[in-house]
Design a protein around this motif. Sequence first.
Motif, PDB file in Angstrom:
ATOM      1  N   LYS A  25       2.508   6.210 -16.386  1.00 46.34           N
ATOM      2  CA  LYS A  25       1.759   6.377 -15.140  1.00 46.34           C
ATOM      3  C   LYS A  25       2.666   6.094 -13.951  1.00 46.34           C
ATOM      4  N   LEU A  26       2.227   6.558 -12.804  1.00 44.79           N
ATOM      5  CA  LEU A  26       2.909   6.316 -11.540  1.00 44.79           C
ATOM      6  C   LEU A  26       1.874   5.774 -10.578  1.00 44.79           C
ATOM      7  N   GLU A  27       2.156   4.612 -10.022  1.00 43.78           N
ATOM      8  CA  GLU A  27       1.267   4.018  -9.028  1.00 43.78           C
ATOM      9  C   GLU A  27       1.921   4.133  -7.661  1.00 43.78           C
ATOM     10  N   ILE A  28       1.163   4.620  -6.708  1.00 39.15           N
ATOM     11  CA  ILE A  28       1.634   4.689  -5.325  1.00 39.15           C
ATOM     12  C   ILE A  28       0.742   3.769  -4.511  1.00 39.15           C
ATOM     13  N   GLU A  29       1.356   2.745  -3.931  1.00 38.81           N
ATOM     14  CA  GLU A  29       0.600   1.757  -3.175  1.00 38.81           C
ATOM     15  C   GLU A  29       0.317   2.264  -1.768  1.00 38.81           C
ATOM     16  N   LYS A  30      -0.544   1.565  -1.046  1.00 40.79           N
ATOM     17  CA  LYS A  30      -0.947   2.055   0.276  1.00 40.79           C
ATOM     18  C   LYS A  30       0.221   2.112   1.267  1.00 40.79           C
ATOM     19  N   ILE A  81       6.420  -0.784 -22.985  1.00 41.71           N
ATOM     20  CA  ILE A  81       6.213  -0.167 -21.672  1.00 41.71           C
ATOM     21  C   ILE A  81       7.090  -0.906 -20.667  1.00 41.71           C
ATOM     22  N   TRP A  82       7.916  -0.133 -20.000  1.00 43.04           N
ATOM     23  CA  TRP A  82       8.781  -0.673 -18.958  1.00 43.04           C
ATOM     24  C   TRP A  82       8.352  -0.074 -17.630  1.00 43.04           C
ATOM     25  N   SER A  83       8.661  -0.788 -16.568  1.00 43.11           N
ATOM     26  CA  SER A  83       8.336  -0.253 -15.250  1.00 43.11           C
ATOM     27  C   SER A  83       9.493  -0.487 -14.292  1.00 43.11           C
ATOM     28  N   SER A  84       9.480   0.308 -13.259  1.00 36.97           N
ATOM     29  CA  SER A  84      10.436   0.109 -12.169  1.00 36.97           C
ATOM     30  C   SER A  84       9.684   0.325 -10.864  1.00 36.97           C
ATOM     31  N   THR A  85      10.166  -0.312  -9.835  1.00 41.04           N
ATOM     32  CA  THR A  85       9.514  -0.185  -8.534  1.00 41.04           C
ATOM     33  C   THR A  85      10.552   0.102  -7.464  1.00 41.04           C
ATOM     34  N   THR A  86      10.098   0.795  -6.445  1.00 44.13           N
ATOM     35  CA  THR A  86      10.971   1.016  -5.289  1.00 44.13           C
ATOM     36  C   THR A  86      11.010  -0.225  -4.405  1.00 44.13           C
ATOM     37  N   ARG A  87      10.003  -1.103  -4.515  1.00 43.12           N
ATOM     38  CA  ARG A  87       9.891  -2.273  -3.649  1.00 43.12           C
ATOM     39  C   ARG A  87      11.113  -3.189  -3.816  1.00 43.12           C
ATOM     40  N   GLN A 114      15.198   2.169  -1.622  1.00 42.66           N
ATOM     41  CA  GLN A 114      15.020   3.222  -2.617  1.00 42.66           C
ATOM     42  C   GLN A 114      13.887   4.162  -2.214  1.00 42.66           C
ATOM     43  N   LEU A 115      12.844   3.628  -1.584  1.00 45.42           N
ATOM     44  CA  LEU A 115      11.749   4.473  -1.118  1.00 45.42           C
ATOM     45  C   LEU A 115      12.262   5.478  -0.088  1.00 45.42           C
ATOM     46  N   GLN A 116      13.086   5.031   0.849  1.00 44.93           N
ATOM     47  CA  GLN A 116      13.654   5.947   1.839  1.00 44.93           C
ATOM     48  C   GLN A 116      14.471   7.048   1.153  1.00 44.93           C
ATOM     49  N   TYR A 117      15.208   6.659   0.130  1.00 45.45           N
ATOM     50  CA  TYR A 117      16.021   7.641  -0.593  1.00 45.45           C
ATOM     51  C   TYR A 117      15.129   8.718  -1.215  1.00 45.45           C
ATOM     52  N   TRP A 118      14.101   8.292  -1.975  1.00 44.39           N
ATOM     53  CA  TRP A 118      13.218   9.261  -2.631  1.00 44.39           C
ATOM     54  C   TRP A 118      12.519  10.138  -1.605  1.00 44.39           C
ATOM     55  N   GLN A 119      12.115   9.547  -0.483  1.00 46.84           N
ATOM     56  CA  GLN A 119      11.400  10.320   0.532  1.00 46.84           C
ATOM     57  C   GLN A 119      12.313  11.284   1.285  1.00 46.84           C
ATOM     58  N   SER A 120      13.611  11.025   1.263  1.00 40.51           N
ATOM     59  CA  SER A 120      14.536  11.891   2.007  1.00 40.51           C
ATOM     60  C   SER A 120      15.077  13.049   1.178  1.00 40.51           C
ATOM     61  N   LEU A 121      14.833  13.038  -0.129  1.00 35.39           N
ATOM     62  CA  LEU A 121      15.349  14.121  -0.964  1.00 35.39           C
ATOM     63  C   LEU A 121      14.631  15.428  -0.646  1.00 35.39           C
TER      64      LEU A 121
END
Length: 152
Positions: A25-30, A81-87, A114-121
């Motif tokens: 799953k992918l969780e996107i926080e507010k 189950i492993w997870s990673s976060t942009t936070r 990392q969030l800025q990176y993903w959003q800039s692609l």
Amino acid sequence: MNTLSNPTKIKHRHSDYLIKLVHDKLEIEKDLEMRAYIRIEFWTKDENGDFDKPVLEVIADDPSLSESQKRNDSEVFKTRIWSSTTRGSMVDPETGVFVYPNENGIYPEGTITQLQYWQSLPASAFPGNTLAAKVYSALVANMQEVYDLQNI
């Protein structure tokens, strides 16, 4: 049921089994920070070296194993189950590779979250002609990144 998995066949270091990375799953926080979850599954290989059967099924169906052996083997090869976060993750803006602070807690100049990176692609960074194909491609890339960082 549709599942998204990384097509790469990863050899388990301590057995002859393959590791399959499956999107959970992918969780996107507010605040748009993201957390991705992947399942690490162990599979037998067929005669061509491709994924054949889940190891847990093989263990459960093996009449030569005692109940104790089945419990022990099932624990070793259970799905994880492993997870990673942009936070809180900082990366090089050109490569997306994680960057760590120096001994004083200071990141190199030019580092971005990392969030800025993903959003800039740009959309062209991922293969596919549809939004769904591009999202799937990004999720597969993330699964591989999570696996690489955990270093099984």
